[in-house]
Design a protein around this motif. Structure first.
Motif, mmCIF file in Angstrom:
data_model
loop_
_atom_site.group_PDB
_atom_site.id
_atom_site.type_symbol
_atom_site.label_atom_id
_atom_site.label_comp_id
_atom_site.label_asym_id
_atom_site.label_seq_id
_atom_site.Cartn_x
_atom_site.Cartn_y
_atom_site.Cartn_z
ATOM 1 N N ALA A 80 0.830 -1.207 0.000
ATOM 2 C CA ALA A 80 0.000 0.000 0.000
ATOM 3 C C ALA A 80 0.864 1.257 0.000
ATOM 4 O O ALA A 80 0.539 2.229 -0.660
ATOM 5 N N ASP A 81 1.960 1.237 0.756
ATOM 6 C CA ASP A 81 2.808 2.420 0.897
ATOM 7 C C ASP A 81 4.263 2.060 0.591
ATOM 8 O O ASP A 81 5.010 1.634 1.476
ATOM 9 N N PRO A 82 4.674 2.206 -0.673
ATOM 10 C CA PRO A 82 6.031 1.795 -1.050
ATOM 11 C C PRO A 82 7.135 2.561 -0.321
ATOM 12 O O PRO A 82 8.192 2.001 -0.033
ATOM 13 N N HIS A 83 6.898 3.805 0.020
ATOM 14 C CA HIS A 83 7.946 4.606 0.668
ATOM 15 C C HIS A 83 8.118 4.214 2.136
ATOM 16 O O HIS A 83 9.246 4.179 2.635
ATOM 17 N N LEU A 84 7.035 3.880 2.800
ATOM 18 C CA LEU A 84 7.113 3.380 4.174
ATOM 19 C C LEU A 84 7.910 2.073 4.210
ATOM 20 O O LEU A 84 8.815 1.908 5.027
ATOM 21 N N LEU A 85 7.572 1.150 3.306
ATOM 22 C CA LEU A 85 8.274 -0.131 3.307
ATOM 23 C C LEU A 85 9.716 -0.005 2.853
ATOM 24 O O LEU A 85 10.596 -0.686 3.389
ATOM 25 N N ALA A 86 9.990 0.857 1.893
ATOM 26 C CA ALA A 86 11.382 1.053 1.466
ATOM 27 C C ALA A 86 12.219 1.561 2.637
ATOM 28 O O ALA A 86 13.329 1.073 2.876
ATOM 29 N N ALA A 87 11.703 2.514 3.387
ATOM 30 C CA ALA A 87 12.444 3.038 4.540
ATOM 31 C C ALA A 87 12.654 1.941 5.585
ATOM 32 O O ALA A 87 13.756 1.795 6.137
ATOM 33 N N PHE A 88 11.624 1.150 5.854
ATOM 34 C CA PHE A 88 11.740 0.067 6.833
ATOM 35 C C PHE A 88 12.792 -0.948 6.397
ATOM 36 O O PHE A 88 13.693 -1.301 7.165
ATOM 37 N N TRP A 89 12.682 -1.451 5.166
ATOM 38 C CA TRP A 89 13.584 -2.497 4.709
ATOM 39 C C TRP A 89 15.013 -1.997 4.529
ATOM 40 O O TRP A 89 15.967 -2.760 4.730
ATOM 41 N N ALA A 90 15.197 -0.746 4.177
ATOM 42 C CA ALA A 90 16.554 -0.199 4.104
ATOM 43 C C ALA A 90 17.207 -0.284 5.479
ATOM 44 O O ALA A 90 18.362 -0.706 5.608
#
Length: 150
Positions: free
Chosen positions: A12-22
């Motif tokens: 749903a939120d690619p930027h939230l997940l990108a920040a988390f996984w980074a």
């Protein structure tokens, strides 16, 4: 011949997940801002396809993280090593993952790393010790399962 690939995650939120996984993997969020600006300036991308994240232009419906030690394309910001791409989809996650990531932190650090991941928005789902293998089953901020391994 080997084939290069990336792992794509619907979300749903690619930027939230990108920040988390980074943060979870010691990766970095790819910076496509210069490439996006070029595409906007040349009329090849519509302004409504773009947003701003952390002061940089970003695609509204996609974000990626990459191995910081691997090369990247200086023109586009796209990593040329291992990558995760998060792409926005309209439907929510409804069932267990068929594919998940195992993060191998080592026997002396996996508990502390699991606790750190919880502070970043992960949820601890269970702890396992089977046949000498130890891991903690977790979910990222959107409920995608992964394991923090010893």
């Amino acid at each position: 011949m080997s084939l290069s690939f990336k792992v794509c995650v619907d979300c749903a939120d690619p930027h939230l997940l990108a920040a988390f996984w980074a943060e979870a993997m010691g990766y970095e969020v790819e910076d496509h801002s210069a490439f996006i600006q070029t595409l906007l300036d040349q009329g090849f991308a519509p302004r409504e396809a773009v947003t701003e994240v952390d002061g940089r232009l970003a695609w509204k419906t996609a974000a990626a993280v990459r191995d910081p030690d691997a090369p990247s394309d200086p023109r586009t910001g796209v990593g040329q090593g291992m990558r995760l791409l998060f792409q926005q989809v309209p439907e929510p996650k409804t069932v267990k993952n068929r594919l998940h990531l195992d993060l191998h932190y080592g026997p002396d650090d996996y508990e502390a790393q699991a606790a750190r991941l919880e502070t970043l928005g992960a949820t601890r789902l269970g702890a396992y010790d089977e046949d000498g293998a130890k891991w903690i089953l977790m979910a990222d901020p959107e409920g995608n399962e992964f394991c923090a391994h010893a």
